[in-house]
Write a protein that holds these residues in place. Structure first.
Motif, PDB file in Angstrom:
ATOM      1  N   GLY A 191       0.972  -1.264  -0.162  1.00 64.11           N
ATOM      2  CA  GLY A 191       0.066   0.253   0.077  1.00 64.11           C
ATOM      3  C   GLY A 191       0.765   1.264   0.004  1.00 64.11           C
ATOM      4  N   TRP A 192       1.760   1.218   0.658  1.00 63.30           N
ATOM      5  CA  TRP A 192       2.619   2.474   0.891  1.00 63.30           C
ATOM      6  C   TRP A 192       3.340   2.692  -0.393  1.00 63.30           C
ATOM      7  CZ3 TRP A 192       4.502   6.835   1.652  1.00 63.30           C
ATOM      8  CH2 TRP A 192       5.922   7.143   1.200  1.00 63.30           C
ATOM      9  N   ALA A 193       3.748   1.709  -1.178  1.00 60.76           N
ATOM     10  CA  ALA A 193       4.638   1.848  -2.553  1.00 60.76           C
ATOM     11  C   ALA A 193       3.448   2.313  -3.518  1.00 60.76           C
ATOM     12  CB  ALA A 193       5.051   0.548  -2.927  1.00 60.76           C
ATOM     13  N   LEU A 194       2.338   1.849  -3.580  1.00 60.93           N
ATOM     14  CA  LEU A 194       1.044   2.471  -4.330  1.00 60.93           C
ATOM     15  C   LEU A 194       0.799   3.886  -4.243  1.00 60.93           C
ATOM     16  CD1 LEU A 194      -0.804   1.655  -6.355  1.00 60.93           C
ATOM     17  CD2 LEU A 194      -2.412   1.012  -4.712  1.00 60.93           C
ATOM     18  N   LEU A 195       0.698   4.369  -2.829  1.00 60.86           N
ATOM     19  CA  LEU A 195       0.403   5.648  -2.729  1.00 60.86           C
ATOM     20  C   LEU A 195       1.662   6.310  -3.030  1.00 60.86           C
ATOM     21  CD1 LEU A 195      -1.099   5.190   1.009  1.00 60.86           C
ATOM     22  CD2 LEU A 195      -2.292   5.932  -1.422  1.00 60.86           C
ATOM     23  N   SER A 196       2.901   6.116  -2.786  1.00 57.00           N
ATOM     24  CA  SER A 196       3.953   6.792  -3.182  1.00 57.00           C
ATOM     25  C   SER A 196       3.933   6.851  -4.674  1.00 57.00           C
ATOM     26  CB  SER A 196       5.249   6.156  -2.801  1.00 57.00           C
ATOM     27  OG  SER A 196       6.436   6.751  -3.219  1.00 57.00           O
ATOM     28  N   GLY A 197       3.755   6.048  -5.493  1.00 56.92           N
ATOM     29  CA  GLY A 197       3.907   5.986  -6.771  1.00 56.92           C
ATOM     30  C   GLY A 197       2.632   6.895  -7.475  1.00 56.92           C
ATOM     31  N   ILE A 198       1.591   6.882  -6.685  1.00 61.40           N
ATOM     32  CA  ILE A 198       0.149   7.939  -7.002  1.00 61.40           C
ATOM     33  C   ILE A 198       0.626   9.329  -6.722  1.00 61.40           C
ATOM     34  CG2 ILE A 198      -1.918   8.562  -6.762  1.00 61.40           C
ATOM     35  CD1 ILE A 198      -2.453   5.584  -6.014  1.00 61.40           C
ATOM     36  N   LEU A 199       1.249   9.557  -5.804  1.00 62.88           N
ATOM     37  CA  LEU A 199       1.753  11.011  -5.555  1.00 62.88           C
ATOM     38  C   LEU A 199       2.893  11.583  -6.459  1.00 62.88           C
ATOM     39  CD1 LEU A 199       1.802  10.875  -1.603  1.00 62.88           C
ATOM     40  CD2 LEU A 199       0.033  11.967  -3.078  1.00 62.88           C
ATOM     41  N   LEU A 200       3.836  10.607  -6.578  1.00 62.48           N
ATOM     42  CA  LEU A 200       4.670  10.842  -7.752  1.00 62.48           C
ATOM     43  C   LEU A 200       4.154  11.244  -8.970  1.00 62.48           C
ATOM     44  CD1 LEU A 200       7.746   8.405  -6.767  1.00 62.48           C
ATOM     45  CD2 LEU A 200       7.686  10.880  -6.296  1.00 62.48           C
ATOM     46  N   THR A 201       3.355  10.332  -9.454  1.00 61.14           N
ATOM     47  CA  THR A 201       2.596  10.551 -10.676  1.00 61.14           C
ATOM     48  C   THR A 201       2.046  11.824 -10.776  1.00 61.14           C
ATOM     49  OG1 THR A 201       2.347   8.216 -11.137  1.00 61.14           O
ATOM     50  CG2 THR A 201       1.050   9.413 -12.559  1.00 61.14           C
ATOM     51  N   THR A 255       2.951  20.245  -0.781  1.00 56.45           N
ATOM     52  CA  THR A 255       1.927  19.652  -0.118  1.00 56.45           C
ATOM     53  C   THR A 255       2.023  18.119  -0.501  1.00 56.45           C
ATOM     54  OG1 THR A 255       0.463  21.592  -0.119  1.00 56.45           O
ATOM     55  CG2 THR A 255      -0.774  19.562   0.309  1.00 56.45           C
ATOM     56  N   THR A 256       2.226  17.836  -1.595  1.00 51.09           N
ATOM     57  CA  THR A 256       2.403  16.290  -2.027  1.00 51.09           C
ATOM     58  C   THR A 256       3.415  15.578  -1.457  1.00 51.09           C
ATOM     59  OG1 THR A 256       1.545  16.784  -4.250  1.00 51.09           O
ATOM     60  CG2 THR A 256       2.783  14.756  -4.212  1.00 51.09           C
ATOM     61  N   VAL A 257       4.693  16.440  -0.944  1.00 54.06           N
ATOM     62  CA  VAL A 257       5.729  15.716  -0.432  1.00 54.06           C
ATOM     63  C   VAL A 257       5.341  15.664   1.011  1.00 54.06           C
ATOM     64  CG1 VAL A 257       8.060  16.319   0.156  1.00 54.06           C
ATOM     65  CG2 VAL A 257       7.418  16.743  -2.015  1.00 54.06           C
ATOM     66  N   LEU A 258       4.833  16.517   1.709  1.00 53.19           N
ATOM     67  CA  LEU A 258       4.352  16.448   2.963  1.00 53.19           C
ATOM     68  C   LEU A 258       3.487  15.206   3.302  1.00 53.19           C
ATOM     69  CD1 LEU A 258       4.053  20.164   3.953  1.00 53.19           C
ATOM     70  CD2 LEU A 258       5.750  18.632   4.728  1.00 53.19           C
ATOM     71  N   ILE A 259       2.548  14.996   2.313  1.00 48.17           N
ATOM     72  CA  ILE A 259       1.502  13.940   2.575  1.00 48.17           C
ATOM     73  C   ILE A 259       2.158  12.554   2.218  1.00 48.17           C
ATOM     74  CG2 ILE A 259      -0.443  12.903   1.274  1.00 48.17           C
ATOM     75  CD1 ILE A 259      -1.591  15.658   0.639  1.00 48.17           C
ATOM     76  N   ARG A 260       3.023  12.733   1.294  1.00 47.91           N
ATOM     77  CA  ARG A 260       3.962  11.341   1.391  1.00 47.91           C
ATOM     78  C   ARG A 260       4.859  10.948   2.413  1.00 47.91           C
ATOM     79  NH1 ARG A 260       9.405   9.828  -1.082  1.00 47.91           N
ATOM     80  NH2 ARG A 260       9.047   7.912  -2.339  1.00 47.91           N
ATOM     81  N   MET A 261       5.456  12.214   3.176  1.00 48.25           N
ATOM     82  CA  MET A 261       6.388  11.927   4.295  1.00 48.25           C
ATOM     83  C   MET A 261       5.352  11.222   5.305  1.00 48.25           C
ATOM     84  SD  MET A 261       8.473  15.311   4.192  1.00 48.25           S
ATOM     85  CE  MET A 261       9.237  14.969   5.771  1.00 48.25           C
ATOM     86  N   PHE A 262       4.157  12.038   5.494  1.00 48.61           N
ATOM     87  CA  PHE A 262       3.228  11.388   6.622  1.00 48.61           C
ATOM     88  C   PHE A 262       2.715  10.263   6.318  1.00 48.61           C
ATOM     89  CE2 PHE A 262      -1.277  11.125   8.116  1.00 48.61           C
ATOM     90  CZ  PHE A 262      -1.166  11.215   9.508  1.00 48.61           C
ATOM     91  N   LEU A 263       2.506   9.851   5.303  1.00 44.97           N
ATOM     92  CA  LEU A 263       1.870   8.277   4.830  1.00 44.97           C
ATOM     93  C   LEU A 263       2.982   7.502   5.288  1.00 44.97           C
ATOM     94  CD1 LEU A 263      -0.065   9.008   1.878  1.00 44.97           C
ATOM     95  CD2 LEU A 263      -0.894   8.427   3.809  1.00 44.97           C
ATOM     96  N   GLU A 264       4.159   7.889   4.754  1.00 41.78           N
ATOM     97  CA  GLU A 264       5.472   6.887   4.955  1.00 41.78           C
ATOM     98  C   GLU A 264       5.810   6.650   6.492  1.00 41.78           C
ATOM     99  OE1 GLU A 264      10.128   6.447   3.809  1.00 41.78           O
ATOM    100  OE2 GLU A 264       9.258   8.477   3.704  1.00 41.78           O
TER     101      GLU A 264
END
Length: 269
Positions: A191-201, A255-264
């Motif tokens: 799940g984390w990898a998927l969300l990370s890929g979505i945010l990067l996209t 904001t995208t980076v912060l969301i990614r950090m929080f989710l990680e």
């Protein structure tokens, strides 16, 4: 016993890293925000209310949403196929997936223009049937799809390879179908990898310039995304409006980076 030089080296490397990050990342962002607010917050916000600016924001949001959904589905399918099955040509397929990372986005735009432009292979046929891809929104979507395709697949593949195939095979033996196995067995662990890929996209799609600039035709209010509109404003000596739009892009990216950090952090816990 640790020598004095061994203690000093990490400190020097840390300071050097922070200096490089500050010079190459923090300073440009600070300058963009400073220029955007040079005449006050009210003026900056007023520039974003311009019809062409609002059109660029809407188009960017629409294209980003379409591209993210399609590339998420395509990335999951590609990662599953390459990690759960053995077949000839798998390495070649991985190379094709990584091709958009190594190829200039301008080349991608030129390829789509060669195929769908008025003088392209299929341009005349499409024009006779009332279909327009080049210099229209579909062309922007295609160009952005090409540029952003690798991110979901490449972030998912290492996790799926680490999972192995035992859990999926057990699920199939117990009677679970493909979709149930994918949703309830494979994706929860990745799940984390998927969300990370979505945010990067998402971040990459919003900021794409080169391929979109070639295929869109740069038509203000019609095919101008936010990065293209920034160029138009800056070339027209509307620096405050250009930097205000750039600041908006920066804030969305941050904001995208912060969301990614929080989710990680949440997934690690």
């Amino acid at each position: 016993m640790i020598s004095q030089s061994s203690r000093i080296t990490p400190v020097i490397l840390t300071l050097l890293s922070y200096s490089i990050i500050g010079l190459l990342i923090v300073l440009p962002v600070a300058l963009i925000l400073h220029e955007a607010l040079r005449q006050g917050l009210h003026t900056a916000l007023e520039t974003l209310k311009d019809p062409e600016a609002r059109s660029a924001i809407r188009l960017t949001a629409c294209v980003t949403a379409i591209v993210t959904v399609i590339n998420t589905a395509g990335g999951i399918a590609a990662a599953w196929t390459l990690t759960k099955y053995d077949f000839r040509g798998a390495r070649f397929l991985v190379s094709l997936i990584e091709l958009p990372i190594s190829v200039s986005p301008v080349i991608a735009g030129l390829v789509w223009l060669l195929l769908f432009g008025r003088l392209g292979w299929w341009g005349n046929w499409l024009g006779h049937h009332g279909l327009h891809i080049a210099f229209a929104v579909p062309g922007i979507v295609l160009a952005t799809l090409f540029v952003t395709f690798p991110y979901v697949a490449r972030t998912l593949m290492p996790y799926m390879e680490q999972q192995g195939r035992a859990a999926e095979e057990a699920a199939f033996l117990l009677g679970a179908g493909f979709w149930k196995t994918l949703i309830h067995v494979t994706l929860p662990d990745a799940g984390w990898a998927l969300l990370s890929g979505i945010l990067l996209t998402t971040a990459r799609a919003m900021g794409e310039f080169g391929a979109v600039a070639v295929i869109s035709g740069h038509i203000p209010g019609v095919t101008e995304t936010m990065p293209l509109h920034i160029e138009t404003l800056y070339n027209g000596y509307q620096s405050v409006a250009a930097f205000a739009m750039a600041a908006l892009l920066v804030l969305v990216a941050m904001t995208t980076v912060l969301i990614r950090m929080f989710l990680e952090r949440s997934f690690r816990k």
